[in-house]
Design a protein around this motif. Structure first.
Motif, PDB file in Angstrom:
ATOM      1  N   LYS A 181       0.765  -1.133   0.062  1.00 56.69           N
ATOM      2  CA  LYS A 181       0.195  -0.027   0.053  1.00 56.69           C
ATOM      3  C   LYS A 181       0.777   1.277  -0.127  1.00 56.69           C
ATOM      4  O   LYS A 181       0.465   2.255  -0.770  1.00 56.69           O
ATOM      5  N   VAL A 182       2.030   1.152   0.671  1.00 48.13           N
ATOM      6  CA  VAL A 182       2.756   2.390   0.763  1.00 48.13           C
ATOM      7  C   VAL A 182       3.953   2.190   0.135  1.00 48.13           C
ATOM      8  O   VAL A 182       4.879   1.330   0.086  1.00 48.13           O
ATOM      9  N   LYS A 183       4.305   3.456  -0.580  1.00 44.47           N
ATOM     10  CA  LYS A 183       5.735   3.432  -1.404  1.00 44.47           C
ATOM     11  C   LYS A 183       6.412   4.527  -0.771  1.00 44.47           C
ATOM     12  O   LYS A 183       6.158   5.402  -0.435  1.00 44.47           O
ATOM     13  N   VAL A 184       7.799   4.019  -0.536  1.00 43.02           N
ATOM     14  CA  VAL A 184       8.839   4.624  -0.124  1.00 43.02           C
ATOM     15  C   VAL A 184       9.690   4.842  -0.984  1.00 43.02           C
ATOM     16  O   VAL A 184      10.470   3.727  -1.492  1.00 43.02           O
ATOM     17  N   LEU A 185       9.825   6.223  -1.573  1.00 46.65           N
ATOM     18  CA  LEU A 185      10.758   6.595  -2.683  1.00 46.65           C
ATOM     19  C   LEU A 185      12.030   6.990  -2.223  1.00 46.65           C
ATOM     20  O   LEU A 185      12.080   8.226  -1.657  1.00 46.65           O
ATOM     21  N   SER A 186      13.283   6.362  -2.198  1.00 48.10           N
ATOM     22  CA  SER A 186      14.301   7.075  -1.633  1.00 48.10           C
ATOM     23  C   SER A 186      15.464   7.053  -2.781  1.00 48.10           C
ATOM     24  O   SER A 186      16.118   6.242  -3.407  1.00 48.10           O
ATOM     25  N   PHE A 187      15.814   8.691  -3.269  1.00 45.34           N
ATOM     26  CA  PHE A 187      16.891   9.090  -3.746  1.00 45.34           C
ATOM     27  C   PHE A 187      18.156   8.946  -2.954  1.00 45.34           C
ATOM     28  O   PHE A 187      18.266   9.630  -1.890  1.00 45.34           O
TER      29      PHE A 187
ATOM     30  N   ASP B 115       8.494  -6.895   5.277  1.00 43.14           N
ATOM     31  CA  ASP B 115       8.141  -8.473   5.644  1.00 43.14           C
ATOM     32  C   ASP B 115       6.631  -8.517   5.760  1.00 43.14           C
ATOM     33  O   ASP B 115       6.011  -9.482   5.511  1.00 43.14           O
ATOM     34  N   GLU B 116       6.337  -7.276   6.528  1.00 39.76           N
ATOM     35  CA  GLU B 116       4.769  -7.337   6.781  1.00 39.76           C
ATOM     36  C   GLU B 116       3.838  -7.238   5.544  1.00 39.76           C
ATOM     37  O   GLU B 116       2.724  -7.192   5.701  1.00 39.76           O
ATOM     38  N   GLY B 117       4.303  -6.818   4.416  1.00 36.56           N
ATOM     39  CA  GLY B 117       3.728  -6.397   3.247  1.00 36.56           C
ATOM     40  C   GLY B 117       2.961  -4.969   3.290  1.00 36.56           C
ATOM     41  O   GLY B 117       2.324  -4.839   2.217  1.00 36.56           O
ATOM     42  N   LYS B 118       3.480  -4.244   4.048  1.00 39.51           N
ATOM     43  CA  LYS B 118       2.913  -2.950   4.401  1.00 39.51           C
ATOM     44  C   LYS B 118       3.335  -1.937   3.309  1.00 39.51           C
ATOM     45  O   LYS B 118       2.723  -1.065   2.864  1.00 39.51           O
ATOM     46  N   ILE B 119       4.787  -2.185   2.985  1.00 39.97           N
ATOM     47  CA  ILE B 119       5.444  -0.807   2.274  1.00 39.97           C
ATOM     48  C   ILE B 119       6.230  -1.730   0.954  1.00 39.97           C
ATOM     49  O   ILE B 119       6.625  -2.790   1.018  1.00 39.97           O
ATOM     50  N   GLU B 120       6.491  -0.828   0.196  1.00 43.55           N
ATOM     51  CA  GLU B 120       7.290  -1.281  -1.015  1.00 43.55           C
ATOM     52  C   GLU B 120       8.663  -0.135  -0.926  1.00 43.55           C
ATOM     53  O   GLU B 120       8.009   1.115  -1.148  1.00 43.55           O
ATOM     54  N   LEU B 121       9.604  -0.200  -0.762  1.00 45.95           N
ATOM     55  CA  LEU B 121      10.839   0.523  -0.713  1.00 45.95           C
ATOM     56  C   LEU B 121      11.375   0.651  -2.131  1.00 45.95           C
ATOM     57  O   LEU B 121      11.632  -0.520  -2.765  1.00 45.95           O
ATOM     58  N   ILE B 122      11.534   1.504  -2.782  1.00 46.92           N
ATOM     59  CA  ILE B 122      12.043   1.827  -4.160  1.00 46.92           C
ATOM     60  C   ILE B 122      13.293   2.929  -4.059  1.00 46.92           C
ATOM     61  O   ILE B 122      13.349   4.013  -3.887  1.00 46.92           O
ATOM     62  N   ILE B 123      14.637   2.077  -3.915  1.00 44.36           N
ATOM     63  CA  ILE B 123      15.794   2.706  -3.786  1.00 44.36           C
ATOM     64  C   ILE B 123      15.885   3.133  -5.269  1.00 44.36           C
ATOM     65  O   ILE B 123      16.070   2.680  -6.217  1.00 44.36           O
TER      66      ILE B 123
END
Length: 177
Positions: A26-32, A56-64
C-alpha cells in the motif's frame, strides 16, 4: 534540506530497485540515494530495520533510486551504482549493505580503481543500468530533487534526519489511510 521546491508528484515508483513482499504494498517509500554519500549511509543504516520489518509485513514497498551526482565527492558512488542488480532486489539490498559498510575503504579511491574493489573485494558484477540511471537523473531533475538522501512517502518529504521511531510512526500512519 529545502523541500519546498520538490515536486513529489513527479516522482513515480516505476524506476528503481523494488523491495516488496507484496505486489500490492500500500505504501511506497521512494528513496533517492548516492552510495558515496555519508548521509545516505546514515539514512540506510538507521532506517534499515524499520523498513525491513514493514516490507516483511507487506505494508510497504521500498524503491531505492541510485542517483548519479556530478558533485566530485559523490562521483565514486556513481561508479558503485553500476554494480547494483535491479533484477534481484533483496540480494542487491545486501550488496548495498556491504557497499555502505566499506564506504570508508573505497570512497576515496581514484574512480578507475573502484570497479576492482567492487568486483574483487565485494564480489559484485557490473550491470547494464544505463537506462535506469538516466531515467532516475531525469526524474530527479523534473521533480527538483537535488540532495541525497531525499525520501518521499506520499506527501511527506524528508532526509536522514528522521528517527526510526518517527519513520515507523509515519509509515504506520500512511498504511492506516
Amino acid at each position: 534540506m529545502d523541500i519546498s521546491q520538490i515536486k513529489a508528484e513527479k516522482v513515480t515508483p516505476e524506476v528503481g530497485i523494488h523491495l516488496a513482499k507484496s505486489e500490492v504494498a500500500k505504501v511506497k517509500v521512494l528513496s533517492f540515494v548516492n552510495l558515496r554519500c555519508p548521509f545516505c549511509r546514515k539514512w540506510h543504516q538507521e532506517s534499515r530495520n524499520v523498513l525491513a520489518k514493514m516490507i516483511d509485513e507487506g505494508k510497504i514497498e521500498l524503491i531505492i533510486k541510485p542517483f548519479d551526482k556530478e558533485k566530485e565527492s559523490l562521483q565514486p558512488g556513481n561508479v558503485t551504482h553500476k554494480y547494483l542488480n535491479y533484477d534481484t532486489p533483496f540480494e542487491t539490498l545486501e550488496a548495498i549493505d556491504r557497499i555502505y559498510e566499506t564506504q570508508d575503504e573505497w570512497g576515496n579511491l581514484p574512480l578507475d580503481e573502484i570497479p576492482a574493489f567492487m568486483e574483487e573485494k565485494l564480489g559484485l558484477t557490473r550491470q547494464n543500468n544505463e537506462q535506469a540511471e538516466q531515467a532516475i537523473i531525469q526524474e530527479a531533475g523534473e521533480a527538483n530533487v537535488v540532495f541525497v538522501p531525499t525520501v518521499i512517502v506520499g506527501e511527506h518529504i524528508f532526509d536522514e534526519h528522521i528517527t526510526p521511531e518517527e519513520l515507523s510512526a509515519l509509515l504506520n500512519q500512511e498504511y492506516a489511510r
